[in-house]
Write a protein that holds these residues in place. Structure first.
Motif, PDB file in Angstrom:
ATOM      1  N   LEU B 118       2.061 -23.413  -5.314  1.00 45.96           N
ATOM      2  CA  LEU B 118       1.649 -22.043  -5.988  1.00 45.96           C
ATOM      3  C   LEU B 118       2.790 -21.508  -6.863  1.00 45.96           C
ATOM      4  O   LEU B 118       2.174 -20.747  -7.862  1.00 45.96           O
ATOM      5  N   TYR B 119       4.063 -21.901  -6.636  1.00 52.12           N
ATOM      6  CA  TYR B 119       5.274 -21.219  -7.352  1.00 52.12           C
ATOM      7  C   TYR B 119       4.930 -21.908  -8.898  1.00 52.12           C
ATOM      8  O   TYR B 119       5.611 -21.396  -9.985  1.00 52.12           O
ATOM      9  N   PHE B 120       4.430 -23.017  -8.780  1.00 47.51           N
ATOM     10  CA  PHE B 120       4.067 -23.857 -10.240  1.00 47.51           C
ATOM     11  C   PHE B 120       3.993 -22.795 -11.284  1.00 47.51           C
ATOM     12  O   PHE B 120       4.085 -23.081 -12.327  1.00 47.51           O
ATOM     13  N   GLY B 121       2.646 -21.982 -10.926  1.00 49.72           N
ATOM     14  CA  GLY B 121       2.190 -21.001 -11.788  1.00 49.72           C
ATOM     15  C   GLY B 121       3.149 -20.072 -12.516  1.00 49.72           C
ATOM     16  O   GLY B 121       3.039 -19.578 -13.581  1.00 49.72           O
ATOM     17  N   VAL B 122       4.208 -19.829 -11.523  1.00 50.54           N
ATOM     18  CA  VAL B 122       5.363 -18.820 -12.069  1.00 50.54           C
ATOM     19  C   VAL B 122       6.221 -19.707 -12.820  1.00 50.54           C
ATOM     20  O   VAL B 122       6.464 -19.049 -14.231  1.00 50.54           O
ATOM     21  N   VAL B 123       6.853 -20.708 -12.372  1.00 48.95           N
ATOM     22  CA  VAL B 123       7.712 -21.475 -13.306  1.00 48.95           C
ATOM     23  C   VAL B 123       7.202 -21.892 -14.592  1.00 48.95           C
ATOM     24  O   VAL B 123       7.952 -21.823 -15.593  1.00 48.95           O
ATOM     25  N   LYS B 124       5.805 -22.342 -14.714  1.00 50.72           N
ATOM     26  CA  LYS B 124       5.446 -22.742 -16.171  1.00 50.72           C
ATOM     27  C   LYS B 124       4.904 -21.804 -16.837  1.00 50.72           C
ATOM     28  O   LYS B 124       4.251 -21.831 -17.909  1.00 50.72           O
ATOM     29  N   GLY B 125       4.809 -20.361 -16.172  1.00 52.90           N
ATOM     30  CA  GLY B 125       4.134 -19.084 -16.919  1.00 52.90           C
ATOM     31  C   GLY B 125       2.808 -19.273 -17.188  1.00 52.90           C
ATOM     32  O   GLY B 125       2.013 -18.887 -18.227  1.00 52.90           O
ATOM     33  N   ILE B 126       2.036 -19.869 -16.037  1.00 51.75           N
ATOM     34  CA  ILE B 126       0.519 -19.768 -15.964  1.00 51.75           C
ATOM     35  C   ILE B 126       0.052 -18.388 -15.793  1.00 51.75           C
ATOM     36  O   ILE B 126      -1.078 -18.117 -16.227  1.00 51.75           O
ATOM     37  N   TYR B 127       0.534 -17.915 -14.687  1.00 51.65           N
ATOM     38  CA  TYR B 127       0.014 -16.559 -14.137  1.00 51.65           C
ATOM     39  C   TYR B 127       0.049 -15.193 -15.042  1.00 51.65           C
ATOM     40  O   TYR B 127      -0.996 -14.524 -15.349  1.00 51.65           O
ATOM     41  N   PRO B 128       1.149 -15.143 -15.809  1.00 53.90           N
ATOM     42  CA  PRO B 128       1.110 -14.096 -16.571  1.00 53.90           C
ATOM     43  C   PRO B 128       0.218 -13.998 -17.935  1.00 53.90           C
ATOM     44  O   PRO B 128      -0.502 -12.882 -18.093  1.00 53.90           O
ATOM     45  N   PRO B 129      -0.416 -14.956 -18.438  1.00 56.50           N
ATOM     46  CA  PRO B 129      -1.057 -14.748 -19.463  1.00 56.50           C
ATOM     47  C   PRO B 129      -2.717 -14.472 -18.857  1.00 56.50           C
ATOM     48  O   PRO B 129      -3.298 -13.800 -19.467  1.00 56.50           O
ATOM     49  N   LEU B 130      -2.756 -15.023 -17.631  1.00 59.54           N
ATOM     50  CA  LEU B 130      -4.046 -14.832 -16.808  1.00 59.54           C
ATOM     51  C   LEU B 130      -4.065 -13.351 -16.578  1.00 59.54           C
ATOM     52  O   LEU B 130      -4.999 -12.579 -16.342  1.00 59.54           O
TER      53      LEU B 130
END
Lengths: 119, 430
Positions: B118-130
């Motif tokens: 789940l943290y992958f989305g933070v580390v790779k900057g996936i969540y912020p654009p969504l």
């Protein structure tokens, strides 16, 4: 990526980034502001000319909101619609009561007339 | 049953019981020695089990962080300070600080663990654009289109970003780390996470061979904490820098904006801002895409999903994982304390920058077009909290002065400005 600053010390680079960064942020926002102040009315004017013919006067087709219909009026209308939709359901007390159900007497369910009854 | 299967071998009971069953016991003495073995095994098992529990592995750091998590939850529930963020983050902080024995794919930093995925989305900057997609789908840019000069206030508040960046450099952080810390002044959680995941992720290696520190957790927590504390931080600065007379300035109501203008805005803003700062593409691209979904009038279903279900799901995942990333051994450091200090200063500078620039703009505006300097404070993003704070402060000075609509213009401009600032920092230091 911009790698022109690698040879100087970090603090100097920091100042360069601070100044250029602020200038770019302001530049971007000023460009946007100018576009929406001046560019967009011209664009819409050209659009009108293309779609509605060239005989229209500028004053007729300039981007102009209804002066009397201000944002405050639309806010009041919005608030009243919101309140209407939120308050149109009926409010219930939330208190549950269990009422005793009284059945009318019927000899068919009476125990004194059962087959096994012994008086 | 499954609990028994787990507990029996851990306590060392299973083997002994079986051995007792299978052995041929003939004398009382043998019985006693077998019992001793059983008890010894049981105690060893209990000791082993205890060593796996949180009680054995807890440190003072864990306890402090769990306490901080509880405070976040308390602030969210009791005072309604950004509850949608503070409650997931607070529970995440507690989850991340439950002590455990490393190596069992439990913790957020252990490869293969659920939290790590789940943290992958933070580390790779996936969540912020969504998140930005959802923000775009719920933002009305009308006030900004009606009064474009207020965009400049969103730019003025970004001075907090760059001043903090410089402050972090003076405190000894290297350039990418300082850039990530500086963005706290943008008062925009997703932007802060996005930039720190690119610059201060604990992976990047600098030209001199040193690896940057992983500062995603402290930066995100600082950004969200100060965003939640906007109603506490900003009002004293407003009263300090804006005179009573200026606070009473009534602004002209904004003109009504046509639907056509609203539709053109996201497309033009997307092209103009991203041509200037292409590194902000994931953030601004999604922001304006979401806004076009809202304003086009043809994609209401998509806009509805983006501003409700999608942003809710991502907020949950982002909040919990960012919270869980604050594992005590990684989070409680001198750097984190410095970041918190710098974050507070950056918020103050950003607010002051907006307020002072609004006063500066008034020097060039005609009497009937003057702006209330209070709305400058909304230039720090923190949508829509800082606009609400401005409105409340305006009402305190004059109960008939409604500033909310006016304050929304610099507020949304601040979102655009902080994303552009992040793009600039990324293009220099990425």
């Amino acid at each position: 990526m911009i790698n022109i600053l690698l040879t100087t010390d970090p603090i100097s680079e920091g100042y360069v980034i601070l100044i250029t960064g602020l200038l770019i942020v302001f530049g971007a926002l000023v460009t946007l502001a100018l576009f929406f102040n001046y560019g967009l009315p011209v664009m819409l004017y050209l659009y009108k000319i293309i779609t509605k013919g060239k005989d229209k006067k500028i004053s007729e087709i300039a981007v102009k909101g209804d002066e009397d219909f201000t944002g405050e009026i639309s806010a009041v209308i919005g608030a009243s619609i919101h309140m209407y939709f939120n308050e149109q359901h009926d409010h219930e007390s939330g208190i549950l009561t269990i009422k005793q159900v009284k059945k009318t007497y019927s000899p068919w369910s009476s125990k004194i007339y059962g087959v096994q009854n012994k008086l | 049953m499954s609990v028994l299967i787990f507990i029996k071998p851990v306590l060392g009971l299973g083997a002994n019981i079986n051995s007792v069953d299978n052995a041929t016991v003939s004398t009382a003495q043998v019985d006693i020695s077998e019992d001793e073995n059983v008890f010894e095994g049981a105690f060893k098992g209990i000791e082993k089990f205890y060593n796996y529990t949180g009680f054995a592995n807890a440190t003072s750091g864990h306890i402090v962080m769990i306490f901080i998590g509880i405070i976040f939850i308390y602030l969210g529930i009791k005072y309604d300070y950004e509850p949608l963020l503070l409650i997931p983050i607070g529970i995440g902080v507690i989850i991340g600080n439950i002590p455990f024995v490393a190596g069992n794919q439990t913790g957020i930093y252990e490869t293969g663990s659920v939290l790590n995925y789940l943290y992958f989305g933070v580390v790779k900057g996936i969540y912020p654009p969504l998140i930005f997609l959802g923000i775009g789908a719920m933002t009305d840019f009308s006030s900004l289109i009606a009064n474009p000069k207020l965009m400049l206030l969103g730019g003025a508040a970004q001075i907090g970003v760059f001043a903090t960046f410089l402050g972090a450099l003076y405190l000894g952080f290297n350039l990418p780390e300082a850039g990530a810390i500086g963005i706290i002044g943008g008062a925009d959680g997703p932007t802060a996470i996005f930039l720190s995941s690119k610059l201060a992720n604990g992976v990047n290696v600098l030209a001199d061979g040193t690896t940057v520190k992983n500062l995603i957790g402290p930066i995100a927590i600082a950004a969200y904490s100060y965003m939640a504390l906007v109603p506490v931080i900003q009002p004293p600065l407003m009263r300090l820098l804006v005179s009573k007379k200026d606070r009473k300035i009534k602004m002209k109501p904004p003109r009504a904006v046509t639907q056509k203008e609203k539709m053109i805005f996201p497309v033009v803003a997307l092209i103009l801002t991203l041509f200037i700062s292409p590194s902000a593409l994931p953030l601004l691209g999604m922001l304006f895409f979401g806004n076009l979904l809202k304003e086009s009038g043809r994609t209401e279903r998509l806009a509805e999903t983006a501003r409700t279900k999608l942003i809710d799901i991502v907020t949950i995942l982002l909040g919990v994982t960012v919270g869980a990333s604050t594992q005590a051994d990684i989070f409680i450091t001198k750097d984190s304390m410095l970041i918190f200090g710098l974050g507070a200063i950056s918020f103050v500078i950003a607010t002051m920058g907006g307020l002072l620039f609004a006063k500066f703009m008034n020097l060039f505006l005609k009497e009937e077009n003057k702006i209330n300097p209070l709305i400058g404070a909304a230039g720090v993003s923190a949508v829509p909290d800082s606009a609400r704070v401005v409105h409340t402060e305006g009402l305190k000075s004059d109960p008939s002065n409604y500033l909310l609509m006016h304050a929304m213009a610099p507020n949304v401009s601040g979102v655009i400005g902080s994303a552009i600032a992040a793009g600039i920092i990324l293009s220099f230091l990425g």
